[in-house]
Enzyme design. Structure first.
Site, PDB file in Angstrom:
ATOM      1  N   ARG A   1       0.842  -1.202   0.000  1.00 11.25           N
ATOM      2  CA  ARG A   1       0.000   0.000   0.000  1.00 11.25           C
ATOM      3  C   ARG A   1       0.874   1.248   0.000  1.00 11.25           C
ATOM      4  O   ARG A   1       0.574   2.229  -0.694  1.00 11.25           O
ATOM      5  CB  ARG A   1      -0.933  -0.002   1.207  1.00 11.25           C
ATOM      6  CG  ARG A   1      -2.102  -0.959   1.073  1.00 11.25           C
ATOM      7  CD  ARG A   1      -3.013  -0.906   2.283  1.00 11.25           C
ATOM      8  NE  ARG A   1      -3.757   0.346   2.368  1.00 11.25           N
ATOM      9  CZ  ARG A   1      -4.556   0.665   3.380  1.00 11.25           C
ATOM     10  NH1 ARG A   1      -4.693  -0.170   4.404  1.00 11.25           N
ATOM     11  NH2 ARG A   1      -5.210   1.806   3.378  1.00 11.25           N
TER      12      ARG A   1
ATOM     13  N   CYS B   1      -1.499   5.481   9.459  1.00  9.38           N
ATOM     14  CA  CYS B   1      -1.898   4.196   8.878  1.00  9.38           C
ATOM     15  C   CYS B   1      -3.005   4.474   7.876  1.00  9.38           C
ATOM     16  O   CYS B   1      -2.990   5.506   7.204  1.00  9.38           O
ATOM     17  CB  CYS B   1      -2.340   3.214   9.957  1.00  9.38           C
ATOM     18  SG  CYS B   1      -3.760   3.769  10.933  1.00  9.38           S
TER      19      CYS B   1
END
Length: 285
Positions: free
Chosen positions: A182, A241
């Site tokens: 990611r 995050c």
């Protein structure tokens, strides 16, 4: 570094029903898990526990998921849960160690220091054959005083400033708890309208590298993981995050290593990645 932010299942079992102990089920699941944490709580919980819904005890006006509420709203929510001033709070989740650190951090962000995480969470409790409750929890109202500790919360502007100064002496380090794929921009983001990539200048330390069998790894292994990610834990650190949940695992690990003030970027990538005018980086880390 002798202080720990955990209590054992033995410790909690010996104090079930004791006055001044609040037990909080902080379970939360990713949308693609097809699990309902509230329903699971109602079906089976540690006796005396109350359910902390991070999507409901939140600022819902921003359009971002589970953002911190304001102090008045948080105080009201805690009063309804029966969590009052002077309580010791023990937080757990149904995966062992996933969403509990987010609620641990939330209490700390609102000035609560006597808050701990149940080591091993509900899985360890169940594996040991300890007592569970299957009836509806009933909480008495109690007064909860709180004040936001800004040292533990990173704003978008804080992160922008840290990103602009990345690599400079004294600049805070940004550490991203998402997967490497990611952060490299290879995986599609789970939220619509959110770009792929990472905050420029950020480091990557996937939260799963800090957890084993639903428990935080020993301190030396935590220190080794940060070192392997090229993060200097002696310098200021901001954690981020996808939406502010697993960033708290990084902040918890840093607290175990003696860094008590590693602020979480509350909006995290759900905020940064949705802003087209903010820079991003992709490719090798």
């Amino acid at each position: 570094m002798s202080e720990t932010h955990f209590v054992s299942t033995d410790w909690l079992s010996a104090r079930l029903g004791a006055p001044g102990i609040a037990i909080v089920d902080a379970s939360w699941h990713m949308p693609d898990a097809n699990r309902n944490a509230a329903e699971e709580f109602r079906a089976r919980r540690i006796p005396g526990a109350v359910f902390f819904d991070i999507d409901a005890i939140a600022d819902t006006s921003t359009g971002l998921p589970h953002m911190l509420p304001d102090p008045v709203a948080f105080s009201s929510a805690m009063r309804k849960l029966g969590i009052g001033d002077g309580f010791s709070i023990v937080v757990y989740d149904s995966l062992g160690l996933f969403s509990a650190p987010r609620v641990w951090w939330t209490f700390r962000a609102f000035g609560k220091r006597d808050v701990f995480i149940l080591d091993g969470g509900l899985p360890k409790w169940l594996a040991e054959g300890r007592r569970v409750a299957e009836d509806e929890a009933c909480a008495k109202t109690s007064h909860f005083t709180c004040r936001l500790d800004h040292r533990l919360v990173a704003s978008r502007d804080d992160v922008k400033a840290a990103s602009a100064r990345a690599g400079q002496a004294g600049a805070p380090q940004i550490v991203d708890a998402r997967s490497a794929a990611r952060c490299r921009g290879e995986d599609i983001e789970p939220r619509p309208g959110v770009r792929r990539g990472r905050i420029p200048g950020s480091f990557n330390l996937h939260w799963e590298g800090l957890v084993t069998d639903g428990r935080l790894k020993p301190r030396q292994e935590l220190a080794d993981a940060f070192a392997a990610a090229k993060v200097d834990i002696s310098r200021p650190i901001l954690t981020t995050c996808g939406s502010g949940v697993t960033a708290a695992i990084l902040s918890l690990a840093l607290a175990e290593l003696g860094r008590e003030t590693a602020p979480v970027y509350d909006g995290s990538w759900a905020d940064w990645g949705a802003c087209a005018d903010l820079p991003l980086a992709t490719g090798p880390l």
